[in-house]
Design a protein around this motif. Sequence first.
Motif, short mmCIF file in Angstrom:
data_model
loop_
_atom_site.label_atom_id
_atom_site.label_comp_id
_atom_site.label_asym_id
_atom_site.label_seq_id
_atom_site.Cartn_x
_atom_site.Cartn_y
_atom_site.Cartn_z
N THR A 132 1.12 -1.18 0.02
CA THR A 132 -0.19 -0.10 -0.09
C THR A 132 0.59 1.37 -0.24
N ILE A 133 1.99 1.04 0.70
CA ILE A 133 2.83 1.84 1.00
C ILE A 133 3.45 3.01 -0.78
N LYS A 134 3.50 1.08 -1.04
CA LYS A 134 4.57 1.68 -2.87
C LYS A 134 3.25 2.41 -3.58
N LEU A 135 2.38 1.70 -3.13
CA LEU A 135 0.83 2.48 -4.50
C LEU A 135 1.37 4.19 -4.24
N MET A 136 1.49 4.28 -2.49
CA MET A 136 0.94 6.24 -2.45
C MET A 136 2.10 6.44 -2.62
N LEU A 137 3.72 6.33 -2.50
CA LEU A 137 5.02 6.76 -3.10
C LEU A 137 4.15 6.84 -4.85
N GLU A 138 4.31 5.63 -5.05
CA GLU A 138 3.88 6.37 -6.54
C GLU A 138 2.85 7.64 -7.48
N ARG A 139 2.30 8.01 -6.29
CA ARG A 139 1.61 8.94 -6.31
C ARG A 139 2.27 10.34 -5.54
N ILE A 140 3.50 10.51 -5.70
CA ILE A 140 4.86 11.66 -5.31
C ILE A 140 4.42 12.02 -6.33
N GLU A 141 4.33 13.67 -6.85
CA GLU A 141 4.82 14.54 -8.47
C GLU A 141 5.74 14.47 -7.94
N ASP A 142 7.12 14.74 -7.11
CA ASP A 142 8.13 15.32 -6.90
C ASP A 142 9.42 13.96 -7.31
N ASP A 143 8.94 13.70 -8.29
CA ASP A 143 10.12 13.17 -9.37
C ASP A 143 11.27 12.07 -7.91
N LYS A 144 12.53 13.24 -7.67
CA LYS A 144 13.95 12.75 -7.01
C LYS A 144 12.74 12.27 -5.90
N PHE A 145 12.38 13.10 -4.91
CA PHE A 145 12.34 12.72 -3.37
C PHE A 145 10.85 11.38 -3.28
N LYS A 146 10.89 11.02 -5.05
CA LYS A 146 9.88 9.57 -5.12
C LYS A 146 11.02 9.06 -5.48
N GLU A 147 11.35 9.04 -5.86
CA GLU A 147 13.31 7.96 -5.89
C GLU A 147 13.94 7.65 -4.34
N GLN A 148 14.31 8.85 -3.85
CA GLN A 148 14.85 8.56 -2.81
C GLN A 148 13.48 7.64 -1.80
N LEU A 149 12.80 7.91 -1.74
CA LEU A 149 11.10 7.21 -1.15
C LEU A 149 11.24 5.80 -1.45
N LEU A 150 11.34 4.95 -2.62
CA LEU A 150 11.29 4.16 -3.26
C LEU A 150 12.36 3.25 -3.22
N SER A 151 13.35 3.65 -2.97
CA SER A 151 15.22 3.58 -2.93
C SER A 151 14.70 2.85 -1.32
N GLU A 152 14.17 3.18 -0.83
CA GLU A 152 14.08 3.09 0.91
C GLU A 152 13.48 1.95 1.70
N TRP A 153 12.26 2.11 0.51
CA TRP A 153 11.27 1.02 -0.26
C TRP A 153 11.45 0.06 0.02
N LEU A 154 12.30 0.26 -0.75
CA LEU A 154 12.92 -1.48 -1.45
C LEU A 154 14.20 -2.00 -0.28
N ARG A 155 14.75 -0.99 0.46
CA ARG A 155 15.74 -1.37 1.50
C ARG A 155 14.87 -2.63 1.91
N ILE A 156 13.99 -1.68 2.66
CA ILE A 156 12.90 -3.19 3.43
C ILE A 156 12.19 -3.54 3.12
N HIS A 157 12.28 -3.95 2.08
CA HIS A 157 11.47 -4.83 1.04
C HIS A 157 12.09 -5.61 0.66
N LEU A 158 13.51 -6.09 0.73
CA LEU A 158 14.85 -6.78 0.52
C LEU A 158 14.87 -6.91 1.77
#
Length: 334
Positions: A132-158
């Motif tokens: 659910t958090i990933k789907l919410m992150l995908e809706r963030i308009e600031d691409d740089k901020f979104k990439e940073q958050l998705l990167s941290e999300w990926l680390r938690i996932h791994l």
Amino acid sequence: MMKKYLLERWSWILLFFFFQGIILLIGYLDPSLSFQSMLYIVLLFFVIFIIFFVIQYNREVLFYKNMEEWDPKIGIENIQEGKTPFEKVIESTIKQQHSYYIKEISNHVTSVEQEKDELLSWIHEVKTPLTTIKLMLERIEDDKFKEQLLSEWLRIHLLLDQQLHLRRIPLMENDLFIERVHLEKVIVSEIRSLQTWCLQKGIGFDMSLEAPEVYSDGKWLQFIVRQILSNAVKYSENAEIEIHSYQKNGAVVLEIQDYGRGIKEKDLPRIFEKGFTSTTNHRDHAATGMGLYLTKNAAKPLKIKIDAQSKYEVGTKITLTFPKSNDFIKLISM
């Protein structure tokens, strides 16, 4: 065993010789007694003592020989039954202790299994809000901020994925399903899951699969590839990761080459050990030392040979050699 028996009975032997010495001393000091007669009695007692000693040795040592040769791995049933009171005390004590530890181990195993089930359940429950958090992150308009958050999300996932598979590996052989696996499908799927991280670090992929298929368990092979690729991405920056597969001596070989930090020569033999995070940078708190350890353990039941070659500050190449046809037949029969 004779030496040990003599040491055990040393005080009794000394007492016997002490008494014989007193008899001889009395025979020597008392003129009314014949010293030769006393000497004869002492020699007779000595012969009787030797016979008695040999008989007792054969009787008493039998139980202790059995105890000395007893292998605890075989089980307590092989312990010889005690005949004397002391032997029965020893036998009874060992069996009581054995029963106690069996009960304690059983309780601990039950407790560990329960904790493992609870942890697996927790990991699965956490994955739902993560999605659910990933789907919410995908809706963030600031691409740089979104990439940073998705990167941290990926680390938690791994990290969650590592913990999940760490608990499953001991029972992995019961979960194997061998099938024809398309390497491209597996690798592309894992590259896509790491896409955000790769974009952030400027990493690309060069893939050439001359041998496109292998026989393996698709789910576990995907996990192995995931660990190797995530390691390659983690320690690379603005570089390409090369992925090649080919046939060699009837076996399929998959190579994953990165041009990242690399591994020092002294660390290379230890990279598959649990918890080892290299001596290069002790401040690298992101490393858990579990990725390659889990990879090695997951590869064993699949009969996949895994090797690593690396040069510090040049790069690392991980090679997976899949089983040949005759090895594959053995693998299916498991």
